[in-house]
Design a protein around this motif. Structure first.
Motif, PDB file in Angstrom:
ATOM      1  N   PRO A  99       0.865  -1.195  -0.031  1.00  0.00           N
ATOM      2  CA  PRO A  99       0.122  -0.030   0.070  1.00  0.00           C
ATOM      3  C   PRO A  99       0.800   1.246   0.016  1.00  0.00           C
ATOM      4  O   PRO A  99       1.945   1.209   0.433  1.00  0.00           O
ATOM      5  CB  PRO A  99      -0.661  -0.163   1.169  1.00  0.00           C
ATOM      6  N   ASP A 100       0.268   2.357  -0.621  1.00  0.00           N
ATOM      7  CA  ASP A 100       1.007   3.560  -0.436  1.00  0.00           C
ATOM      8  C   ASP A 100      -0.126   4.649  -0.072  1.00  0.00           C
ATOM      9  O   ASP A 100      -0.905   4.988  -0.915  1.00  0.00           O
ATOM     10  CB  ASP A 100       1.564   4.112  -1.901  1.00  0.00           C
ATOM     11  N   ILE A 101       0.206   5.204   1.113  1.00  0.00           N
ATOM     12  CA  ILE A 101      -0.989   5.831   1.594  1.00  0.00           C
ATOM     13  C   ILE A 101      -0.513   7.573   1.416  1.00  0.00           C
ATOM     14  O   ILE A 101       0.752   7.890   1.873  1.00  0.00           O
ATOM     15  CB  ILE A 101      -1.485   5.826   3.080  1.00  0.00           C
ATOM     16  N   SER A 102      -1.286   8.339   1.337  1.00  0.00           N
ATOM     17  CA  SER A 102      -0.966   9.904   1.398  1.00  0.00           C
ATOM     18  C   SER A 102      -2.350  10.791   1.707  1.00  0.00           C
ATOM     19  O   SER A 102      -3.687  10.048   1.482  1.00  0.00           O
ATOM     20  CB  SER A 102      -0.504  10.195  -0.059  1.00  0.00           C
ATOM     21  N   MET A 110      -5.164   5.675  -0.980  1.00  0.00           N
ATOM     22  CA  MET A 110      -4.151   4.477  -0.910  1.00  0.00           C
ATOM     23  C   MET A 110      -4.213   3.715  -2.383  1.00  0.00           C
ATOM     24  O   MET A 110      -5.246   3.404  -2.892  1.00  0.00           O
ATOM     25  CB  MET A 110      -4.654   3.652   0.109  1.00  0.00           C
ATOM     26  N   TYR A 111      -2.965   3.935  -2.979  1.00  0.00           N
ATOM     27  CA  TYR A 111      -2.750   3.012  -3.988  1.00  0.00           C
ATOM     28  C   TYR A 111      -2.007   1.774  -3.558  1.00  0.00           C
ATOM     29  O   TYR A 111      -1.415   1.441  -2.572  1.00  0.00           O
ATOM     30  CB  TYR A 111      -1.822   3.574  -5.036  1.00  0.00           C
ATOM     31  N   TYR A 112      -2.453   0.642  -4.157  1.00  0.00           N
ATOM     32  CA  TYR A 112      -2.009  -0.698  -3.777  1.00  0.00           C
ATOM     33  C   TYR A 112      -1.980  -1.658  -4.803  1.00  0.00           C
ATOM     34  O   TYR A 112      -2.600  -1.444  -5.760  1.00  0.00           O
ATOM     35  CB  TYR A 112      -2.914  -1.216  -2.663  1.00  0.00           C
ATOM     36  N   ALA A 113      -1.274  -2.969  -4.791  1.00  0.00           N
ATOM     37  CA  ALA A 113      -1.247  -3.672  -5.759  1.00  0.00           C
ATOM     38  C   ALA A 113      -1.871  -5.138  -5.451  1.00  0.00           C
ATOM     39  O   ALA A 113      -2.058  -5.609  -4.323  1.00  0.00           O
ATOM     40  CB  ALA A 113       0.141  -4.035  -6.218  1.00  0.00           C
ATOM     41  N   VAL A 114      -2.382  -5.795  -6.330  1.00  0.00           N
ATOM     42  CA  VAL A 114      -2.981  -7.254  -6.264  1.00  0.00           C
ATOM     43  C   VAL A 114      -2.408  -8.027  -7.411  1.00  0.00           C
ATOM     44  O   VAL A 114      -2.405  -7.679  -8.669  1.00  0.00           O
ATOM     45  CB  VAL A 114      -4.456  -7.226  -6.501  1.00  0.00           C
ATOM     46  N   SER A 115      -1.701  -9.092  -6.920  1.00  0.00           N
ATOM     47  CA  SER A 115      -1.068  -9.854  -7.822  1.00  0.00           C
ATOM     48  C   SER A 115      -0.737 -11.389  -7.105  1.00  0.00           C
ATOM     49  O   SER A 115      -1.198 -11.561  -6.043  1.00  0.00           O
ATOM     50  CB  SER A 115       0.331  -9.332  -8.359  1.00  0.00           C
ATOM     51  N   SER A 116       0.019 -12.255  -7.596  1.00  0.00           N
ATOM     52  CA  SER A 116       0.419 -13.286  -7.176  1.00  0.00           C
ATOM     53  C   SER A 116       1.944 -13.182  -7.220  1.00  0.00           C
ATOM     54  O   SER A 116       2.540 -12.964  -8.215  1.00  0.00           O
ATOM     55  CB  SER A 116      -0.236 -14.763  -7.613  1.00  0.00           C
ATOM     56  N   PHE A 117       2.488 -14.229  -6.330  1.00  0.00           N
ATOM     57  CA  PHE A 117       4.098 -14.124  -6.372  1.00  0.00           C
ATOM     58  C   PHE A 117       4.730 -14.477  -7.388  1.00  0.00           C
ATOM     59  O   PHE A 117       4.335 -15.881  -8.051  1.00  0.00           O
ATOM     60  CB  PHE A 117       4.592 -14.865  -5.008  1.00  0.00           C
ATOM     61  N   ASN A 153       5.574  -5.179 -14.580  1.00  0.00           N
ATOM     62  CA  ASN A 153       4.864  -5.594 -13.641  1.00  0.00           C
ATOM     63  C   ASN A 153       3.999  -4.389 -12.921  1.00  0.00           C
ATOM     64  O   ASN A 153       4.865  -3.678 -12.392  1.00  0.00           O
ATOM     65  CB  ASN A 153       5.507  -6.326 -12.748  1.00  0.00           C
ATOM     66  N   ALA A 154       2.693  -4.324 -12.807  1.00  0.00           N
ATOM     67  CA  ALA A 154       2.115  -3.341 -12.282  1.00  0.00           C
ATOM     68  C   ALA A 154       1.842  -3.586 -10.837  1.00  0.00           C
ATOM     69  O   ALA A 154       0.658  -4.018 -10.177  1.00  0.00           O
ATOM     70  CB  ALA A 154       0.717  -3.072 -12.965  1.00  0.00           C
ATOM     71  N   ILE A 155       2.840  -3.489  -9.865  1.00  0.00           N
ATOM     72  CA  ILE A 155       2.856  -3.640  -8.320  1.00  0.00           C
ATOM     73  C   ILE A 155       3.762  -2.645  -7.884  1.00  0.00           C
ATOM     74  O   ILE A 155       4.345  -1.687  -8.486  1.00  0.00           O
ATOM     75  CB  ILE A 155       3.382  -4.953  -7.924  1.00  0.00           C
ATOM     76  N   ASP A 156       3.610  -2.577  -6.492  1.00  0.00           N
ATOM     77  CA  ASP A 156       4.392  -1.354  -5.739  1.00  0.00           C
ATOM     78  C   ASP A 156       4.231  -0.069  -6.136  1.00  0.00           C
ATOM     79  O   ASP A 156       5.268   0.537  -6.531  1.00  0.00           O
ATOM     80  CB  ASP A 156       5.953  -2.042  -5.782  1.00  0.00           C
ATOM     81  N   PRO A 157       3.062   0.490  -6.133  1.00  0.00           N
ATOM     82  CA  PRO A 157       2.937   1.733  -6.591  1.00  0.00           C
ATOM     83  C   PRO A 157       3.359   3.083  -5.431  1.00  0.00           C
ATOM     84  O   PRO A 157       3.318   2.614  -4.277  1.00  0.00           O
ATOM     85  CB  PRO A 157       1.366   1.866  -6.890  1.00  0.00           C
ATOM     86  N   ASN A 158       3.498   4.007  -5.922  1.00  0.00           N
ATOM     87  CA  ASN A 158       3.854   5.167  -4.941  1.00  0.00           C
ATOM     88  C   ASN A 158       3.526   6.455  -5.788  1.00  0.00           C
ATOM     89  O   ASN A 158       4.077   6.680  -6.997  1.00  0.00           O
ATOM     90  CB  ASN A 158       5.267   5.360  -4.912  1.00  0.00           C
ATOM     91  N   LEU A 159       2.596   7.097  -5.191  1.00  0.00           N
ATOM     92  CA  LEU A 159       2.375   8.524  -5.708  1.00  0.00           C
ATOM     93  C   LEU A 159       3.157   9.535  -5.271  1.00  0.00           C
ATOM     94  O   LEU A 159       3.743   9.664  -4.074  1.00  0.00           O
ATOM     95  CB  LEU A 159       0.892   8.695  -5.039  1.00  0.00           C
ATOM     96  N   PHE A 160       3.687  10.340  -6.316  1.00  0.00           N
ATOM     97  CA  PHE A 160       4.181  11.556  -6.227  1.00  0.00           C
ATOM     98  C   PHE A 160       3.740  12.850  -6.841  1.00  0.00           C
ATOM     99  O   PHE A 160       3.236  12.841  -7.935  1.00  0.00           O
ATOM    100  CB  PHE A 160       5.807  11.539  -6.803  1.00  0.00           C
ATOM    101  N   VAL A 161       3.374  13.684  -5.765  1.00  0.00           N
ATOM    102  CA  VAL A 161       2.660  15.207  -6.320  1.00  0.00           C
ATOM    103  C   VAL A 161       3.828  16.191  -6.272  1.00  0.00           C
ATOM    104  O   VAL A 161       4.407  16.647  -5.463  1.00  0.00           O
ATOM    105  CB  VAL A 161       1.670  15.593  -5.472  1.00  0.00           C
ATOM    106  N   ASP A 162       4.161  16.673  -7.635  1.00  0.00           N
ATOM    107  CA  ASP A 162       5.030  17.542  -7.981  1.00  0.00           C
ATOM    108  C   ASP A 162       4.857  18.980  -7.357  1.00  0.00           C
ATOM    109  O   ASP A 162       3.508  19.159  -7.175  1.00  0.00           O
ATOM    110  CB  ASP A 162       5.576  17.689  -9.307  1.00  0.00           C
ATOM    111  N   SER A 163       5.597  19.841  -7.308  1.00  0.00           N
ATOM    112  CA  SER A 163       5.073  21.474  -6.947  1.00  0.00           C
ATOM    113  C   SER A 163       4.549  22.046  -7.757  1.00  0.00           C
ATOM    114  O   SER A 163       3.688  23.205  -7.635  1.00  0.00           O
ATOM    115  CB  SER A 163       6.642  21.912  -6.628  1.00  0.00           C
TER     116      SER A 163
END
Length: 323
Positions: A99-102, A110-117, A153-163
């Motif tokens: 998860p990535d909470i902001s 919260m962005y998050y991933a759903v996958s299998s190993f 692979n669409a996993i491990d998301p992270n949101l960045f908001v620029d200035s």
């Protein structure tokens, strides 16, 4: 023991003293003190508007923890007591990751991933909440997905908001490396005016093991943190955190030696040392006393149990140093 040894070494010539000093082990700090429920993978933490620390992590419907002092953590349920129906397409176990909470625009995202190993049949989802607390999240569906035949692979998301108000989502794991897409702040989904999937880091030779991106902007540079090598193997894990920087959020990112992160670059920030094995799954959080590196490691003195690590970051000299 350390004080006694240091006193004895004061009598040695400087050159001999430097030759005897340990190198790799002493180069990295131990995590700061945390207590309570701290068995986590891929932690993401934020300080809520009421001062409470909210921490979410992989598994269990995205496990939730709270703390009032950033030391003692207590379980408080899960983000999703009931899994959204679309998860089953990507995970037979309905098991969300990373998860990535902001806090954006008066609410929590919260962005998050759903996958299998080991699979690239994956999707990144978005959820929103007015309080950020367990059980209050409303799922907003899929933001980006990949299939088993793709090269990333669409996993491990992270949101960045620029200035300048632009939103960017970095993500990725193994295969062709880490990617970034632009988001629409109005929806939190991909921006219709730019559908490009930007490549920001890769390991084209040797192992493909790079994942877990997180981006921050400090002192005019964009810094990309990522986890390298093998996760999730207990005391056999070789995970480590590296960083590069760029003058644009989409790169190119270069490490301290000038090596492009698209070509195996990356300057170490935190690696295994002593009982603290395989640090990674990191996020970077800004708090009242500075920036924090929040991550998991495997405890070599507790059968490789994954635990929460938190360290402050210094930006002296233009590069992050954990302490």
């Amino acid at each position: 023991m350390r004080a006694h040894r240091g006193t004895r070494w004061l009598t040695l010539p400087t050159a001999l003293l430097l030759a005897l000093l340990p190198t790799s082990v002493s180069a990295y700090p131990n995590p700061g003190r945390v207590t309570g429920d701290t068995v986590v993978h891929d932690p993401s933490m934020i300080r809520a508007t009421d001062g409470t620390y909210l921490l979410y992590s992989t598994h269990g419907g995205l496990e939730a923890r709270t703390s009032t002092d950033r030391i003692a953590f207590s379980r408080s349920g899960s983000a999703f007591p009931t899994p959204p129906s679309w998860w089953r397409t990507y995970s037979a176990e309905n098991d969300p990751w990373a998860p990535d909470i902001s806090y954006q625009g008066g609410g929590y995202l919260m962005y998050y991933a759903v996958s299998s190993f080991g699979s690239s049949n994956s999707a990144i989802g978005l959820a929103t909440s007015s309080s950020g607390r367990a059980g209050t999240w409303t799922d907003r569906g899929i933001v980006h997905s990949t299939t088993g035949g793709g090269d990333y692979n669409a996993i491990d998301p992270n949101l960045f908001v620029d200035s300048d108000g632009k939103w960017w989502l970095s993500f990725g794991s193994w295969w062709s490396g880490l990617k970034m897409i632009r988001l629409d702040p109005a929806t939190g989904k991909q921006y219709a005016g730019d559908r490009t999937v930007y490549a920001i880091a890769s390991r084209p030779t040797g192992t493909k093991a790079i994942e877990g991106p997180s981006v921050v902007k400090r002192n005019g540079y964009y810094y990309l943190f990522a986890s390298y090598d093998t996760c999730c193997a207990g005391t056999g894990s070789t995970y480590k955190i590296k960083v590069g920087r760029a003058t644009s959020p989409t790169g190119p990112y270069y490490d301290k030696n000038g090596v492009n992160m698209m070509n195996n670059g990356g300057t170490p920030v935190l690696e295994s040392h002593g009982r603290y094995i395989g640090p990674g799954g990191q996020s970077v959080m800004s708090d009242v006393d500075g920036d924090l590196l929040v991550y998991h490691y495997y405890d070599g003195q507790d059968n490789g149990t994954p635990k929460l690590g938190v360290n402050l970051l210094s930006w002296s000299g233009g590069w992050p140093t954990a302490y």
